[in-house]
Design an enzyme around this catalytic site. Structure first.
Site, PDB file in Angstrom:
ATOM      1  N   HIS A  81       0.803  -1.232   0.000  1.00  0.00           N
ATOM      2  CA  HIS A  81       0.000   0.000   0.000  1.00  0.00           C
ATOM      3  C   HIS A  81       0.831   1.274   0.000  1.00  0.00           C
ATOM      4  O   HIS A  81       0.283   2.369  -0.137  1.00  0.00           O
ATOM      5  CB  HIS A  81      -0.950   0.039   1.209  1.00  0.00           C
ATOM      6  CG  HIS A  81      -0.262   0.391   2.499  1.00  0.00           C
ATOM      7  ND1 HIS A  81       0.338  -0.544   3.284  1.00  0.00           N
ATOM      8  CD2 HIS A  81      -0.074   1.580   3.130  1.00  0.00           C
ATOM      9  CE1 HIS A  81       0.864   0.049   4.352  1.00  0.00           C
ATOM     10  NE2 HIS A  81       0.636   1.344   4.282  1.00  0.00           N
TER      11      HIS A  81
HETATM   12  C1  UD1 Z   1      -2.032   6.097   5.246  1.00  0.00           C
HETATM   13  C2  UD1 Z   1      -0.734   6.641   5.837  1.00  0.00           C
HETATM   14  C3  UD1 Z   1       0.331   5.553   5.795  1.00  0.00           C
HETATM   15  C4  UD1 Z   1      -0.165   4.291   6.476  1.00  0.00           C
HETATM   16  C5  UD1 Z   1      -1.498   3.864   5.879  1.00  0.00           C
HETATM   17  C6  UD1 Z   1      -2.039   2.711   6.678  1.00  0.00           C
HETATM   18  C7  UD1 Z   1      -0.379   9.036   5.480  1.00  0.00           C
HETATM   19  C8  UD1 Z   1       0.363  10.062   4.726  1.00  0.00           C
HETATM   20  N1  UD1 Z   1      -0.246   7.780   5.058  1.00  0.00           N
HETATM   21  O1  UD1 Z   1      -1.783   5.795   3.888  1.00  0.00           O
HETATM   22  O2  UD1 Z   1       1.480   6.011   6.495  1.00  0.00           O
HETATM   23  O3  UD1 Z   1       0.787   3.278   6.280  1.00  0.00           O
HETATM   24  O4  UD1 Z   1      -2.438   4.947   5.960  1.00  0.00           O
HETATM   25  O5  UD1 Z   1      -2.966   1.965   6.006  1.00  0.00           O
HETATM   26  O6  UD1 Z   1      -1.067   9.362   6.419  1.00  0.00           O
HETATM   27  N2  UD1 Z   1      -9.062   4.834   0.808  1.00  0.00           N
HETATM   28  C9  UD1 Z   1     -10.281   4.201   0.715  1.00  0.00           C
HETATM   29  N3  UD1 Z   1     -10.953   3.918   1.872  1.00  0.00           N
HETATM   30  C10 UD1 Z   1     -10.483   4.243   3.104  1.00  0.00           C
HETATM   31  C11 UD1 Z   1      -9.242   4.902   3.191  1.00  0.00           C
HETATM   32  C12 UD1 Z   1      -8.554   5.198   2.033  1.00  0.00           C
HETATM   33  O7  UD1 Z   1     -10.738   3.875  -0.372  1.00  0.00           O
HETATM   34  O8  UD1 Z   1     -11.139   3.940   4.112  1.00  0.00           O
HETATM   35  C13 UD1 Z   1      -8.321   5.107  -0.451  1.00  0.00           C
HETATM   36  C14 UD1 Z   1      -8.636   6.465  -1.042  1.00  0.00           C
HETATM   37  O9  UD1 Z   1      -8.607   6.343  -2.429  1.00  0.00           O
HETATM   38  C15 UD1 Z   1      -7.460   7.311  -0.580  1.00  0.00           C
HETATM   39  C16 UD1 Z   1      -6.330   6.306  -0.579  1.00  0.00           C
HETATM   40  O10 UD1 Z   1      -6.906   5.091  -0.154  1.00  0.00           O
HETATM   41  O11 UD1 Z   1      -7.218   8.394  -1.436  1.00  0.00           O
HETATM   42  C17 UD1 Z   1      -5.185   6.673   0.342  1.00  0.00           C
HETATM   43  O12 UD1 Z   1      -5.649   6.902   1.679  1.00  0.00           O
HETATM   44  P1  UD1 Z   1      -4.809   7.828   2.696  1.00  0.00           P
HETATM   45  O13 UD1 Z   1      -5.406   7.730   4.049  1.00  0.00           O
HETATM   46  O14 UD1 Z   1      -4.621   9.168   2.123  1.00  0.00           O
HETATM   47  O15 UD1 Z   1      -3.384   7.173   2.695  1.00  0.00           O
HETATM   48  P2  UD1 Z   1      -2.962   5.665   2.873  1.00  0.00           P
HETATM   49  O16 UD1 Z   1      -2.355   5.211   1.591  1.00  0.00           O
HETATM   50  O17 UD1 Z   1      -4.087   4.878   3.435  1.00  0.00           O
HETATM   51  N1  UDP Z   2      -3.857  -5.176   8.852  1.00  0.00           N
HETATM   52  C1  UDP Z   2      -5.132  -5.733   8.986  1.00  0.00           C
HETATM   53  N2  UDP Z   2      -5.784  -6.120   7.853  1.00  0.00           N
HETATM   54  C2  UDP Z   2      -5.255  -6.003   6.612  1.00  0.00           C
HETATM   55  C3  UDP Z   2      -3.945  -5.445   6.497  1.00  0.00           C
HETATM   56  C4  UDP Z   2      -3.299  -5.027   7.629  1.00  0.00           C
HETATM   57  O1  UDP Z   2      -5.641  -5.875  10.103  1.00  0.00           O
HETATM   58  O2  UDP Z   2      -5.910  -6.383   5.641  1.00  0.00           O
HETATM   59  C5  UDP Z   2      -3.162  -4.740  10.071  1.00  0.00           C
HETATM   60  C6  UDP Z   2      -1.825  -5.393  10.305  1.00  0.00           C
HETATM   61  O3  UDP Z   2      -1.988  -6.624  10.976  1.00  0.00           O
HETATM   62  C7  UDP Z   2      -1.101  -4.359  11.129  1.00  0.00           C
HETATM   63  C8  UDP Z   2      -1.635  -3.040  10.593  1.00  0.00           C
HETATM   64  O4  UDP Z   2      -2.851  -3.363   9.910  1.00  0.00           O
HETATM   65  O5  UDP Z   2      -1.438  -4.472  12.495  1.00  0.00           O
HETATM   66  C9  UDP Z   2      -0.671  -2.415   9.638  1.00  0.00           C
HETATM   67  O6  UDP Z   2      -1.285  -1.351   9.002  1.00  0.00           O
HETATM   68  P1  UDP Z   2      -0.913  -0.868   7.531  1.00  0.00           P
HETATM   69  O7  UDP Z   2      -0.156  -1.929   6.827  1.00  0.00           O
HETATM   70  O8  UDP Z   2      -2.170  -0.370   6.917  1.00  0.00           O
HETATM   71  O9  UDP Z   2      -0.028   0.419   7.818  1.00  0.00           O
HETATM   72  P2  UDP Z   2       1.490   0.663   8.266  1.00  0.00           P
HETATM   73  O10 UDP Z   2       1.779  -0.231   9.400  1.00  0.00           O
HETATM   74  O11 UDP Z   2       2.353   0.436   7.085  1.00  0.00           O
HETATM   75  O12 UDP Z   2       1.488   2.106   8.627  1.00  0.00           O
END
Ligand code: UD1
Ligand code: UDP
Length: 383
Positions: free
Chosen positions: A219
């Protein structure tokens, strides 16, 4: 009674906050009261509410419903909403987790109005300022009053950046306290490990058997948004799928599902969807994720949290990024940094496929990090 406001917003923060909420509920509810603010950064049920329900976190007191937007717009809306809550509620501390835009917004909002910030997961550095998370971490650490680092490396990074290890009270933003305390995610993994085995049906649902599948997550924005990197990752995964004949299960973040359509060619998308042992599924709940991690043969990921959980559950891990903040797991040779490179991903899989006797010494604490954090907050308040 100490009043704290907790900010959650993105999936991993909800998970991290669960450990502290549990400690407060079980041991400190007579001394600490928690008010939970959800920024709304993540909002799909399987990216947010499922974790609140499953991990037993109290329902957020407020949801700012900020949603998705550019970094600037998203963070600005959060700052505005958080500032308002803090002005009304007047907490003793604001607690922030990790390195997302929700973390950054909380740090800026609270520090400007002189509410002491507690940063859990402080000191982590990738030394790559092109990562939005690296900027978020640095700003948050330098606006914090109490900094809790899960690893010795994180603690040492803080000392190198000028934080004074003497830890003399009283603490303030100008005299912060830094602590190496272990990882709240490790607390959670220990707590939920058996519950996940009992309750999760994810293996049955996806026709998976113990040690007969690999687990992957992707992601990170520089992987999903760069067509060359996303292509290289999926080509590496396809190569492993061709040769191993094991299932490869990929619970995909919504960002990645969207970007695959845009950034991969039709023919590559078709090859992936026709490959029967590549199973792309919706994001799963935490208990399902733990069950997948515990039963997988190996884990491929660009997630920060999943890298650590691979270590907690003693699984080799291929890190599909150029660098990691969790350097200890690479130094211990339980993880390989493959970057988004088709050959390196495949080579790392080949290496781990045959390697035996990998050791996972404890480096993430004793499973009581949340309790340590609560006690330190209480002591800091006394002084
Ligand atoms: C964010 C964090 C990242 C973290 C990740 C965990 C920042 C800058 N990044 O990245 O550090 O590792 O969360 O998962 O804060 N979207 C959906 N549904 C949702 C949420 C997001 O469809 O419920 C889609 C949208 O298209 C959105 C994209 O995901 O634009 C990115 O979401 P965003 O929260 O901006 O960043 P993440 O990639 O999730
Ligand atoms: N996780 C989850 N379901 C998923 C993918 C990740 O519960 O489908 C959990 C995972 O076990 C961990 C956390 O989400 O505890 C990690 O989050 P993510 O990978 O979104 O973000 P990051 O840690 O890179 O910020």
């Amino acid at each position: 009674m100490i009043k704290i406001v907790t900010i959650i917003g993105a999936r991993p923060q909800i998970i991290k906050a669960a450990a502290l909420s549990r400690a407060i509920r079980e041991k400190f509810s007579d001394r600490i009261v928690e008010f939970i603010v959800h920024t709304g950064q993540h909002y799909d049920r399987n990216m947010s509410q499922v974790f609140i329900d499953e991990l037993g976190i109290p329902e957020p007191d407020i949801n700012l419903n900020v949603g998705s937007a550019s970094h600037g717009v998203q963070t600005a809306k959060m700052i505005e909403g958080i500032e308002k809550v803090l002005q009304e509620y007047k907490p003793d501390f604001l607690i922030l987790y990790g390195d997302t835009n929700s973390t950054l917004a909380g740090a800026v909002a609270a520090s400007k109005i002189h509410i002491p910030v507690i940063h859990v997961e402080a000191g982590l550095r990738s030394f790559n300022k092109k990562m939005p998370e690296e900027i978020n971490r640095i700003v948050c650490d330098h606006a914090s009053t109490l900094l809790f680092s899960p690893t010795k490396t994180g603690y040492n990074n803080l000392v190198r950046e000028g934080f004074n290890p003497a830890n003399k009270t009283p603490f303030s933003i100008d005299h912060p306290g830094i602590f190496h305390c272990g990882d709240v995610m490790y607390d959670n993994s220990l707590f939920f490990s058996e519950i996940a085995e009992e309750k999760s049906e994810v293996l049955k649902r996806n026709d998976l058997s113990k040690d007969k599948f690999l687990l992957g997550t992707i992601h990170r924005d520089n992987n999903t948004d760069d067509p060359d990197r996303l292509k290289a990752i999926f080509k590496g995964i396809l190569k492993i799928a061709n040769e191993s004949h094991m299932d490869i299960v990929l619970p995909l973040h919504p960002r990645t599902s969207k970007k695959m359509e845009q950034n991969l060619t039709d023919s590559l998308n078709e090859r992936i969807s026709k490959k029967v042992n590549i199973k792309i599924i919706e994001p799963v709940s935490f208990l399902d994720m733990i069950a997948l991690e515990k039963n997988a043969k190996m884990i491929l990921t660009d997630s920060g949290g999943v890298q650590k959980e691979a270590y907690f559950f003693q699984k080799p891990c291929i890190i599909m990024r150029a660098q990691t903040e969790w350097v200890e797991i690479v130094e211990n040779k339980t993880a390989i940094v493959s970057d988004a490179d088709e050959k390196s991903i495949y080579d790392a899989w080949k290496y781990f496929r045959t390697s035996k006797g990998i050791l996972f010494p404890p480096i993430f604490g004793d499973g009581h990090a949340a309790e340590f954090i609560c006690k330190t907050i209480l002591n800091a308040r006394k002084n």
